[in-house]
Design a protein around this motif. Structure first.
Motif, PDB file in Angstrom:
ATOM      1  N   PHE A 357      17.073  -9.858   8.966  1.00 43.50           N
ATOM      2  CA  PHE A 357      15.841  -9.630   8.225  1.00 43.50           C
ATOM      3  C   PHE A 357      16.051  -8.494   7.205  1.00 43.50           C
ATOM      4  O   PHE A 357      16.938  -7.653   7.381  1.00 43.50           O
ATOM      5  CB  PHE A 357      14.703  -9.232   9.167  1.00 43.50           C
ATOM      6  N   PRO A 358      15.216  -8.436   6.166  1.00 46.71           N
ATOM      7  CA  PRO A 358      15.288  -7.289   5.234  1.00 46.71           C
ATOM      8  C   PRO A 358      15.115  -5.976   5.985  1.00 46.71           C
ATOM      9  O   PRO A 358      14.281  -5.858   6.885  1.00 46.71           O
ATOM     10  CB  PRO A 358      14.123  -7.550   4.282  1.00 46.71           C
ATOM     11  N   SER A 359      15.893  -4.983   5.605  1.00 48.48           N
ATOM     12  CA  SER A 359      15.917  -3.714   6.334  1.00 48.48           C
ATOM     13  C   SER A 359      14.647  -2.910   6.108  1.00 48.48           C
ATOM     14  O   SER A 359      14.067  -2.898   5.024  1.00 48.48           O
ATOM     15  CB  SER A 359      17.126  -2.893   5.889  1.00 48.48           C
ATOM     16  N   THR A 360      14.223  -2.213   7.166  1.00 45.25           N
ATOM     17  CA  THR A 360      13.106  -1.275   7.073  1.00 45.25           C
ATOM     18  C   THR A 360      13.591   0.168   7.251  1.00 45.25           C
ATOM     19  O   THR A 360      12.792   1.068   7.499  1.00 45.25           O
ATOM     20  CB  THR A 360      12.042  -1.588   8.146  1.00 45.25           C
ATOM     21  N   LEU A 361      14.890   0.379   7.113  1.00 44.30           N
ATOM     22  CA  LEU A 361      15.479   1.704   7.301  1.00 44.30           C
ATOM     23  C   LEU A 361      15.145   2.610   6.121  1.00 44.30           C
ATOM     24  O   LEU A 361      15.248   2.204   4.959  1.00 44.30           O
ATOM     25  CB  LEU A 361      16.996   1.580   7.448  1.00 44.30           C
ATOM     26  N   LEU A 362      14.728   3.823   6.427  1.00 45.32           N
ATOM     27  CA  LEU A 362      14.460   4.843   5.419  1.00 45.32           C
ATOM     28  C   LEU A 362      15.280   6.080   5.756  1.00 45.32           C
ATOM     29  O   LEU A 362      15.231   6.581   6.880  1.00 45.32           O
ATOM     30  CB  LEU A 362      12.972   5.189   5.385  1.00 45.32           C
ATOM     31  N   ARG A 363      16.019   6.583   4.767  1.00 45.80           N
ATOM     32  CA  ARG A 363      16.875   7.740   4.981  1.00 45.80           C
ATOM     33  C   ARG A 363      16.408   8.923   4.133  1.00 45.80           C
ATOM     34  O   ARG A 363      15.692   8.738   3.135  1.00 45.80           O
ATOM     35  CB  ARG A 363      18.330   7.397   4.625  1.00 45.80           C
ATOM     36  N   PRO A 364      16.799  10.134   4.527  1.00 43.28           N
ATOM     37  CA  PRO A 364      16.460  11.305   3.722  1.00 43.28           C
ATOM     38  C   PRO A 364      16.971  11.140   2.289  1.00 43.28           C
ATOM     39  O   PRO A 364      18.056  10.599   2.058  1.00 43.28           O
ATOM     40  CB  PRO A 364      17.186  12.452   4.441  1.00 43.28           C
ATOM     41  N   GLY A 365      16.174  11.591   1.338  1.00 43.18           N
ATOM     42  CA  GLY A 365      16.540  11.445  -0.066  1.00 43.18           C
ATOM     43  C   GLY A 365      16.014  10.172  -0.692  1.00 43.18           C
ATOM     44  O   GLY A 365      15.990  10.046  -1.924  1.00 43.18           O
ATOM     45  N   GLN A 366      15.599   9.212   0.134  1.00 45.17           N
ATOM     46  CA  GLN A 366      15.000   7.982  -0.364  1.00 45.17           C
ATOM     47  C   GLN A 366      13.480   8.093  -0.328  1.00 45.17           C
ATOM     48  O   GLN A 366      12.924   8.858   0.449  1.00 45.17           O
ATOM     49  CB  GLN A 366      15.443   6.784   0.484  1.00 45.17           C
ATOM     50  N   THR A 367      12.830   7.309  -1.178  1.00 43.76           N
ATOM     51  CA  THR A 367      11.369   7.234  -1.173  1.00 43.76           C
ATOM     52  C   THR A 367      10.945   5.796  -0.923  1.00 43.76           C
ATOM     53  O   THR A 367      11.336   4.893  -1.674  1.00 43.76           O
ATOM     54  CB  THR A 367      10.769   7.720  -2.505  1.00 43.76           C
ATOM     55  N   PHE A 368      10.204   5.606   0.147  1.00 45.26           N
ATOM     56  CA  PHE A 368       9.613   4.290   0.407  1.00 45.26           C
ATOM     57  C   PHE A 368       8.438   4.112  -0.542  1.00 45.26           C
ATOM     58  O   PHE A 368       7.608   5.008  -0.716  1.00 45.26           O
ATOM     59  CB  PHE A 368       9.125   4.208   1.856  1.00 45.26           C
ATOM     60  N   ARG A 369       8.343   2.927  -1.155  1.00 51.43           N
ATOM     61  CA  ARG A 369       7.195   2.634  -2.007  1.00 51.43           C
ATOM     62  C   ARG A 369       6.799   1.178  -1.854  1.00 51.43           C
ATOM     63  O   ARG A 369       7.642   0.280  -1.921  1.00 51.43           O
ATOM     64  CB  ARG A 369       7.479   2.926  -3.477  1.00 51.43           C
ATOM     65  N   SER A 370       5.522   0.961  -1.639  1.00 55.38           N
ATOM     66  CA  SER A 370       4.960  -0.383  -1.519  1.00 55.38           C
ATOM     67  C   SER A 370       3.680  -0.433  -2.339  1.00 55.38           C
ATOM     68  O   SER A 370       2.886   0.507  -2.312  1.00 55.38           O
ATOM     69  CB  SER A 370       4.664  -0.712  -0.050  1.00 55.38           C
ATOM     70  N   HIS A 371       3.491  -1.528  -3.063  1.00 60.60           N
ATOM     71  CA  HIS A 371       2.280  -1.674  -3.863  1.00 60.60           C
ATOM     72  C   HIS A 371       1.694  -3.064  -3.628  1.00 60.60           C
ATOM     73  O   HIS A 371       2.400  -4.070  -3.690  1.00 60.60           O
ATOM     74  CB  HIS A 371       2.570  -1.493  -5.351  1.00 60.60           C
ATOM     75  N   SER A 372       0.395  -3.104  -3.343  1.00 63.44           N
ATOM     76  CA  SER A 372      -0.303  -4.371  -3.118  1.00 63.44           C
ATOM     77  C   SER A 372      -1.664  -4.316  -3.809  1.00 63.44           C
ATOM     78  O   SER A 372      -2.261  -3.248  -3.941  1.00 63.44           O
ATOM     79  CB  SER A 372      -0.490  -4.647  -1.614  1.00 63.44           C
ATOM     80  N   GLU A 373      -2.135  -5.480  -4.217  1.00 61.71           N
ATOM     81  CA  GLU A 373      -3.435  -5.572  -4.872  1.00 61.71           C
ATOM     82  C   GLU A 373      -4.218  -6.750  -4.317  1.00 61.71           C
ATOM     83  O   GLU A 373      -3.696  -7.870  -4.245  1.00 61.71           O
ATOM     84  CB  GLU A 373      -3.265  -5.744  -6.393  1.00 61.71           C
ATOM     85  N   TYR A 374      -5.461  -6.471  -3.910  1.00 62.97           N
ATOM     86  CA  TYR A 374      -6.401  -7.520  -3.534  1.00 62.97           C
ATOM     87  C   TYR A 374      -7.294  -7.744  -4.759  1.00 62.97           C
ATOM     88  O   TYR A 374      -8.150  -6.915  -5.073  1.00 62.97           O
ATOM     89  CB  TYR A 374      -7.211  -7.101  -2.315  1.00 62.97           C
ATOM     90  N   ARG A 375      -7.063  -8.849  -5.457  1.00 61.19           N
ATOM     91  CA  ARG A 375      -7.723  -9.121  -6.726  1.00 61.19           C
ATOM     92  C   ARG A 375      -8.881 -10.090  -6.518  1.00 61.19           C
ATOM     93  O   ARG A 375      -8.694 -11.193  -6.011  1.00 61.19           O
ATOM     94  CB  ARG A 375      -6.720  -9.711  -7.721  1.00 61.19           C
ATOM     95  N   PHE A 376     -10.066  -9.663  -6.945  1.00 64.29           N
ATOM     96  CA  PHE A 376     -11.270 -10.466  -6.738  1.00 64.29           C
ATOM     97  C   PHE A 376     -11.762 -11.075  -8.051  1.00 64.29           C
ATOM     98  O   PHE A 376     -11.710 -10.433  -9.101  1.00 64.29           O
ATOM     99  CB  PHE A 376     -12.381  -9.612  -6.115  1.00 64.29           C
ATOM    100  N   SER A 377     -12.230 -12.289  -7.969  1.00 61.56           N
ATOM    101  CA  SER A 377     -12.831 -12.978  -9.100  1.00 61.56           C
ATOM    102  C   SER A 377     -13.778 -14.033  -8.540  1.00 61.56           C
ATOM    103  O   SER A 377     -14.009 -14.092  -7.340  1.00 61.56           O
ATOM    104  CB  SER A 377     -11.741 -13.625  -9.977  1.00 61.56           C
ATOM    105  N   THR A 378     -14.331 -14.862  -9.428  1.00 58.20           N
ATOM    106  CA  THR A 378     -15.192 -15.949  -9.000  1.00 58.20           C
ATOM    107  C   THR A 378     -14.845 -17.205  -9.774  1.00 58.20           C
ATOM    108  O   THR A 378     -14.175 -17.160 -10.807  1.00 58.20           O
ATOM    109  CB  THR A 378     -16.684 -15.633  -9.217  1.00 58.20           C
ATOM    110  N   TYR A 379     -15.300 -18.346  -9.248  1.00 52.56           N
ATOM    111  CA  TYR A 379     -15.114 -19.593  -9.964  1.00 52.56           C
ATOM    112  C   TYR A 379     -16.463 -20.292 -10.047  1.00 52.56           C
ATOM    113  O   TYR A 379     -17.342 -20.122  -9.217  1.00 52.56           O
ATOM    114  CB  TYR A 379     -14.095 -20.487  -9.253  1.00 52.56           C
ATOM    115  N   ALA A 380     -16.639 -21.086 -11.100  1.00 48.67           N
ATOM    116  CA  ALA A 380     -17.878 -21.834 -11.302  1.00 48.67           C
ATOM    117  C   ALA A 380     -17.778 -23.181 -10.603  1.00 48.67           C
ATOM    118  O   ALA A 380     -16.693 -23.721 -10.423  1.00 48.67           O
ATOM    119  CB  ALA A 380     -18.142 -22.024 -12.781  1.00 48.67           C
ATOM    120  N   VAL A 381     -18.917 -23.698 -10.204  1.00 48.90           N
ATOM    121  CA  VAL A 381     -18.954 -25.009  -9.537  1.00 48.90           C
ATOM    122  C   VAL A 381     -18.557 -26.082 -10.539  1.00 48.90           C
ATOM    123  O   VAL A 381     -19.007 -26.083 -11.683  1.00 48.90           O
ATOM    124  CB  VAL A 381     -20.364 -25.304  -8.991  1.00 48.90           C
TER     125      VAL A 381
END
Length: 381
Positions: A357-381
């Motif tokens: 699986f992709p590694s989840t290891l974090l070592r000193p000197g590294q910066t973990f960064r994750s970005h997510s967006e819940y994007r809201f909109s609407t649709y017409a009938v």
């Protein structure tokens, strides 16, 4: 803290009629309002920040668990309404929450037997009364009172929470410094940016654990919500809900959401994966390169016309349908199984024991960064 200055770059604070409440004057960036919402058993105050954008949409986030407690988004007629499950007050969150809206960590999901190898030694985690480590341990991030302050963000009103997790916290090595910033943009995106550093090698897999229901009646199941997931495979698990390391294709299974379908269509399937989970509780492997911001899922609710898209830099998204939730919720509304759904951007469960699986290891000197967006909109009938 009436009369004090919070985030000098952004705020011109004054006391309002409500003691302990501070408000940012309206601007192009929207508004941030802070209020004391409760007290921890040791007396530490719990604050709730309400972000309101120029469209009138709002998000309330509290320092306890860095949890989103409320999120109001418009329907197709422009009427704002609640789209997340939650509880009435802080004490309810402290004593009986099912991780409603929390920031889960250090490690979302399960780590088998609470153990994993790291640099030639075996790390043993706290598991409480369970066999396996789950969501970071008995007192994970979701049960901590974070430090919060308004944040300067050109996209819209924002708040930043920070936490120091000591070396050995819940058994995890390294002193971890973590921040999560929530921003409610003027085009109705709830954006989350997580950053962390460590003093020693460790593993890290935080996620947002919000329960969504885009309809008007949150006592009703989300079976009629139409879901599409940008995934061809998922991480299969065994009878104990531990992942096996196998990534199975979704084709021909109840987990095939490559074409939009109602969440409830196959939720009662007799397939082994569905029986084990008593519904959906699976991590989908999102197409595209991990680290790139890309669409992971899209949900549409026919009655309200609300649409939710999840975009993330993470390799996977855990789709969970509140399979065991059975309790009174906000305003006494009965929450029952399948009354909401979670889309949790994250790495895969048990990755520290799964080198494939992709590694989840974090070592000193590294910066973990994750970005997510819940994007809201609407649709017409």
């Amino acid at each position: 803290m009436p009369g004090s200055i919070l985030n000098r770059r952004l705020f011109l604070l004054g006391c309002t009629a409500l003691a302990g409440c501070q408000t940012l004057p309206p601007s192009s960036a929207g508004q941030v309002r802070r209020e004391e919402w409760g007290r921890m058993p040791d007396g530490d105050p719990v604050y709730r920040f309400t972000l309101t954008n120029r469209r009138g949409s709002s998000a309330a986030v509290m320092t306890y668990g860095a949890a989103v407690t409320s999120l109001h988004m418009p329907d197709r007629a422009g009427r704002h309404g609640e789209v997340v499950l939650g509880l009435d007050d802080f004490e309810a969150y402290r004593t009986r929450s099912r991780n409603f809206g929390t920031l889960v960590g250090r490690y979302a999901g399960r780590i088998a037997n609470g153990r994993f190898p790291l640099d030639g030694r075996m790390v043993q985690l706290e598991t409480g009364s369970s066999r396996h480590s789950s969501h970071g341990g008995p007192v994970g991030f979701a049960k901590r009172n974070w430090q919060g302050e308004a944040a300067d963000n050109k996209a819209g009103p924002a708040v930043r929470f920070s936490l120091i997790s000591a070396d050995g916290d819940q058994g995890f090595p390294g002193t971890l410094s973590i921040q999560v910033t929530y921003c409610l943009t003027d085009d109705d995106r709830l954006a989350l940016t997580i950053e962390a550093t460590t003093s020693a090698p460790t593993v890290l897999n935080p996620t947002h654990h919000g329960y969504f229901n885009l309809g008007y009646d949150h006592s009703r199941p989300v079976h009629d919500h139409l879901l599409r997931v940008e995934a061809d495979g998922f991480t299969a698990f065994g009878p104990d809900k531990l992942v096996t390391g196998e990534i199975r294709p979704v084709a021909g299974t109840a987990l095939d959401f490559r074409v939009p379908k109602p969440i409830g269509r196959d939720i009662g399937s007799s397939e082994e994966q569905m029986r084990i989970g008593n519904g959906y509780d699976h991590c989908f492997v999102i197409r595209g390169r991990s680290g790139d911001l890309r669409q992971a899922a899209r949900v549409l609710e026919p009655q309200s016309g609300r649409v939710l898209e999840l975009w993330t830099t993470e390799p996977g998204v855990q789709f969970f349908t509140a399979n065991s939730v059975d309790m009174p919720g906000r305003n006494g509304v009965p929450y029952r199984p399948h009354c909401g759904f979670c889309l949790e951007p994250q790495h895969f469960q048990d990755s520290p024991n799964r080198p494939e699986f992709p590694s989840t290891l974090l070592r000193p000197g590294q910066t973990f960064r994750s970005h997510s967006e819940y994007r809201f909109s609407t649709y017409a009938v």
